[in-house]
Design an enzyme around this catalytic site. Sequence first.
Site, PDB file in Angstrom:
ATOM      1  N   HIS A 217       0.825  -1.220   0.000  1.00 48.30           N
ATOM      2  CA  HIS A 217       0.000   0.000   0.000  1.00 48.30           C
ATOM      3  C   HIS A 217       0.857   1.267   0.000  1.00 48.30           C
ATOM      4  O   HIS A 217       0.545   2.242   0.684  1.00 48.30           O
ATOM      5  CB  HIS A 217      -0.939   0.031   1.213  1.00 48.30           C
ATOM      6  CG  HIS A 217      -1.967  -1.053   1.240  1.00 48.30           C
ATOM      7  ND1 HIS A 217      -3.269  -0.861   0.854  1.00 48.30           N
ATOM      8  CD2 HIS A 217      -1.890  -2.352   1.596  1.00 48.30           C
ATOM      9  CE1 HIS A 217      -3.965  -1.994   0.996  1.00 48.30           C
ATOM     10  NE2 HIS A 217      -3.135  -2.921   1.436  1.00 48.30           N
TER      11      HIS A 217
ATOM     12  N   TYR B 190       1.000  -4.518  11.772  1.00 48.20           N
ATOM     13  CA  TYR B 190       0.941  -3.072  11.474  1.00 48.20           C
ATOM     14  C   TYR B 190       1.730  -2.222  12.475  1.00 48.20           C
ATOM     15  O   TYR B 190       2.588  -1.430  12.072  1.00 48.20           O
ATOM     16  CB  TYR B 190      -0.514  -2.598  11.381  1.00 48.20           C
ATOM     17  CG  TYR B 190      -1.256  -3.109  10.165  1.00 48.20           C
ATOM     18  CD1 TYR B 190      -1.580  -4.456  10.036  1.00 48.20           C
ATOM     19  CD2 TYR B 190      -1.643  -2.265   9.141  1.00 48.20           C
ATOM     20  CE1 TYR B 190      -2.260  -4.932   8.928  1.00 48.20           C
ATOM     21  CE2 TYR B 190      -2.319  -2.735   8.022  1.00 48.20           C
ATOM     22  CZ  TYR B 190      -2.625  -4.068   7.926  1.00 48.20           C
ATOM     23  OH  TYR B 190      -3.290  -4.536   6.827  1.00 48.20           O
TER      24      TYR B 190
ATOM     25  N   ASN C 194     -10.433  -2.501   2.721  1.00 46.78           N
ATOM     26  CA  ASN C 194     -10.185  -2.478   1.277  1.00 46.78           C
ATOM     27  C   ASN C 194     -11.481  -2.193   0.540  1.00 46.78           C
ATOM     28  O   ASN C 194     -12.560  -2.202   1.139  1.00 46.78           O
ATOM     29  CB  ASN C 194      -9.645  -3.837   0.808  1.00 46.78           C
ATOM     30  CG  ASN C 194      -8.154  -4.005   1.072  1.00 46.78           C
ATOM     31  OD1 ASN C 194      -7.434  -3.038   1.324  1.00 46.78           O
ATOM     32  ND2 ASN C 194      -7.703  -5.244   1.011  1.00 46.78           N
TER      33      ASN C 194
HETATM   34  C1  HEM Z   1      -2.285 -11.056   7.508  1.00 42.33           C
HETATM   35  C2  HEM Z   1      -2.640 -10.260   6.555  1.00 42.33           C
HETATM   36  C3  HEM Z   1      -2.075  -8.878   6.365  1.00 42.33           C
HETATM   37  C4  HEM Z   1      -0.892  -8.367   6.769  1.00 42.33           C
HETATM   38  C5  HEM Z   1       0.224  -9.066   7.538  1.00 42.33           C
HETATM   39  C6  HEM Z   1      -0.850  -6.989   6.331  1.00 42.33           C
HETATM   40  C7  HEM Z   1       0.209  -6.133   6.508  1.00 42.33           C
HETATM   41  C8  HEM Z   1       0.235  -4.811   6.152  1.00 42.33           C
HETATM   42  C9  HEM Z   1       1.342  -3.922   6.354  1.00 42.33           C
HETATM   43  C10 HEM Z   1       2.670  -4.319   6.984  1.00 42.33           C
HETATM   44  C11 HEM Z   1       0.989  -2.705   5.893  1.00 42.33           C
HETATM   45  C12 HEM Z   1       1.816  -1.431   5.904  1.00 42.33           C
HETATM   46  C13 HEM Z   1       1.401  -0.596   7.089  1.00 42.33           C
HETATM   47  C14 HEM Z   1       2.225   0.647   7.270  1.00 42.33           C
HETATM   48  O1  HEM Z   1       3.366   0.727   6.771  1.00 42.33           O
HETATM   49  O2  HEM Z   1       1.720   1.554   7.951  1.00 42.33           O
HETATM   50  C15 HEM Z   1      -0.353  -2.815   5.417  1.00 42.33           C
HETATM   51  C16 HEM Z   1      -1.091  -1.780   4.892  1.00 42.33           C
HETATM   52  C17 HEM Z   1      -2.434  -1.877   4.619  1.00 42.33           C
HETATM   53  N1  HEM Z   1      -3.220  -3.008   4.648  1.00 42.33           N
HETATM   54 FE1  HEM Z   1      -2.638  -4.838   5.163  1.00 42.33          FE
HETATM   55  N2  HEM Z   1      -2.021  -6.690   5.692  1.00 42.33           N
HETATM   56  C18 HEM Z   1      -2.804  -7.833   5.702  1.00 42.33           C
HETATM   57  C19 HEM Z   1      -4.062  -7.969   5.193  1.00 42.33           C
HETATM   58  C20 HEM Z   1      -4.878  -6.917   4.870  1.00 42.33           C
HETATM   59  C21 HEM Z   1      -6.289  -6.995   4.658  1.00 42.33           C
HETATM   60  C22 HEM Z   1      -7.155  -8.250   4.784  1.00 42.33           C
HETATM   61  C23 HEM Z   1      -6.695  -5.736   4.368  1.00 42.33           C
HETATM   62  C24 HEM Z   1      -8.094  -5.259   4.069  1.00 42.33           C
HETATM   63  C25 HEM Z   1      -9.038  -5.388   4.943  1.00 42.33           C
HETATM   64  C26 HEM Z   1      -5.558  -4.861   4.410  1.00 42.33           C
HETATM   65  C27 HEM Z   1      -5.573  -3.493   4.210  1.00 42.33           C
HETATM   66  C28 HEM Z   1      -4.493  -2.663   4.319  1.00 42.33           C
HETATM   67  C29 HEM Z   1      -4.548  -1.239   4.052  1.00 42.33           C
HETATM   68  C30 HEM Z   1      -5.774  -0.435   3.663  1.00 42.33           C
HETATM   69  C31 HEM Z   1      -3.258  -0.752   4.242  1.00 42.33           C
HETATM   70  C32 HEM Z   1      -2.793   0.685   4.034  1.00 42.33           C
HETATM   71  C33 HEM Z   1      -2.990   1.503   5.292  1.00 42.33           C
HETATM   72  C34 HEM Z   1      -2.584   2.929   5.023  1.00 42.33           C
HETATM   73  O3  HEM Z   1      -3.260   3.580   4.191  1.00 42.33           O
HETATM   74  O4  HEM Z   1      -1.603   3.384   5.601  1.00 42.33           O
HETATM   75  N3  HEM Z   1      -4.457  -5.607   4.709  1.00 42.33           N
HETATM   76  N4  HEM Z   1      -0.799  -4.113   5.551  1.00 42.33           N
END
Ligand code: HEM
Length: 501
Positions: free
Chosen positions: A76, A359, A149
């Site tokens: 992202h 996160y 999402n």
């Molecule tokens: C085990 C599954 C998942 C892991 C380990 C994971 C991990 C991560 C990580 C490490 C980031 C970066 C966060 C940052 O640098 O601040 C991120 C961002 C994000 N993830 Fe996931 N994610 C997973 C599943 C999901 C799912 C299922 C969704 C949707 C519901 C999702 C939605 C997002 C969104 C929207 C961001 C961006 C947040 C922002 O705008 O700063 N992720 N994710």
Amino acid sequence: MMFTMIKLYAFLVLLTAISSYAQQASDITTGFGAPVSYKDASLTVGRGGPMLLEDTEFIDEMAHFDRERIPERVVHAKGGGAFGYFEVTNDITRYCAASLFSRVGDRTRIAVRFSTVAGESGSPDTARDPRGFAIKFYTQEGNWDLVGNNLPVFFIRDSILFPSFIHSQKRHPSTFLHDADMQWDFFTSRPEVTHMLLYLFSDRGTPDGFRFMHGFGVNTFKLINATGHHVYCKFHYLSNQGLRNLTAKVARQLQVDDPDYSLRDLYNAIKSKKYPSWTLYIQVMTEAQALNSSFNPFDDTKLWPEDVYPLIPVGRLVLNENPTNYFQDIEQIALSPSRMVPGIKPSPDRMLQGRLFSYPDTQRYRLGPNFLQIPVNCPLHVRNYQRDGPMSYNNQGDSTVYHPNSAADSLNVSERAGVLSPAYFVNGDVSKYDNGGEDNFSQAANHYQNVLDEGGRVNLVKNLGSALSSASEMYQRRALDMFGNVSPDLKARLQRKLGLQ
Ligand code: HEM
Ligand SMILES: *[C@@H]1O[C@H](CO)[C@@H](O)[C@H](O)[C@H]1NC(C)=O
Ligand SMILES: *[C@@H]1O[C@H](CO)[C@@H](O)[C@H](O)[C@H]1NC(C)=O
Ligand SMILES: *[C@@H]1O[C@H](CO)[C@@H](O)[C@H](O)[C@H]1NC(C)=O
Ligand SMILES: *[C@@H]1O[C@H](CO)[C@@H](O)[C@H](O)[C@H]1NC(C)=O
Ligand SMILES: *[C@@H]1O[C@H](CO)[C@@H](O)[C@H](O)[C@H]1NC(C)=O
């Protein structure tokens, strides 16, 4: 008399001298606030000579520049965002005691960040990819982040696979290219991805900017009401602008013509006061319904059927304020599903459980251990015993640094937060249980037959075919088998598209 005149004169001279030292508000300064002597050249020995280490103005400027970039988000990375408010329109206090839902009409300030998932921070906005749609609610009882999402389900159902899944979608380690074989090797090895792929390769995989798409919490949460009773819950936030998609062709063209299409669209809409809004809904499931459910309610590749678990309206999300400084407000925002407030808890959803760790962990690395003190991340009230570390802006003065203590400023544990954290029963043998035997295709089949219309099915086949055409035949054949479990018709159409017998 003469003496007094002299004294007055001396005083005036002194005053002018002091005021002549006062810095003008428009003076360029160094980072430490000293006025800069000259901005258009560095300090050298003669006109043609080398530069000097004693040019502290140069070093102040260049050293800061050298550190301007922080690590981009590991996923992202490309995104945009805005501020606004959430307003309660319907009473859900029988399900949830969170303070932000307590009264119809109440407003809570929000920050939202939209994003694509797989590309780097400079990548084009209209790639086929899920869109992140994450909301920070600045509530009276702390910050609640709903990190969702634009698609209602996800690829995998156990977080242990997330790093591998992402590696398969990012760049190949030796070619540094996106690699269809890696992508389809992973996909076809894990049939649980099928439901999500039907969304991603349909027209909803290329939404028309951020305003014309829905948001979904995807994971299952637990809501607690004021008497400590719980239900399980899914969050949906549906666009009041309606759904609009780009065709694959237009999306591809925009990658060249306007790689920042979605950011521009959001910024301009808000600037011209066309404030986008979404309606927040919940679906709720009781413990008894969860125990009796025909599908696993903690599996994020599944939808909860809306005829059994209807959408319950909660309120309105409105975005009416552009950030004034992108880096400060959007790049540095840290959103995490682990940031919950009294009345909202995790369920045993394995993806959510893994995200609760991931996160804040990445954010301590990306932004530093005191990232919660950055203004955009800072809650309305904080009092605790955390101290020190780099960049500690709110070190809580001279207040007591340990618990328990007998000091006059001793902090109290909230009784309400206790009531809203009821005990719950778990029992089982500790083991690594894989989810073998879990249904992978029923909801995907329903999507293909009943959600998509014929035009949608044609575009799905076109989009899947064009993605698969870059993969080796072995993966194409595995994909055909996988999609054959969704529908023999889908398999046959794809087979024709790929020219495989
Ligand atoms: C085990 C599954 C998942 C892991 C380990 C994971 C991990 C991560 C990580 C490490 C980031 C970066 C966060 C940052 O640098 O601040 C991120 C961002 C994000 N993830 Fe996931 N994610 C997973 C599943 C999901 C799912 C299922 C969704 C949707 C519901 C999702 C939605 C997002 C969104 C929207 C961001 C961006 C947040 C922002 O705008 O700063 N992720 N994710
Ligand atoms: C909490 O939920 C339980 C079970 O549905 C219900 O009996 C109780 O009245 C609810 N409490 C509040 C404060 O709404
Ligand atoms: C967007 O795509 C979805 C799924 O293919 C479809 O249901 C919807 O009608 C599309 N909307 C528009 C405006 O094209
Ligand atoms: C359990 O689920 C079945 C269908 O899946 C339904 O017919 C039945 O009423 C449910 N029982 C309870 C107690 O909810
Ligand atoms: C903690 O609770 C006690 C008793 O209610 C109260 O006197 C005290 O002011 C509270 N402490 C703080 C810091 O609010
Ligand atoms: C569904 O797919 C997963 C892997 O994604 C697998 O572990 C599971 O056994 C499959 N379910 C069935 C019924 O084959």
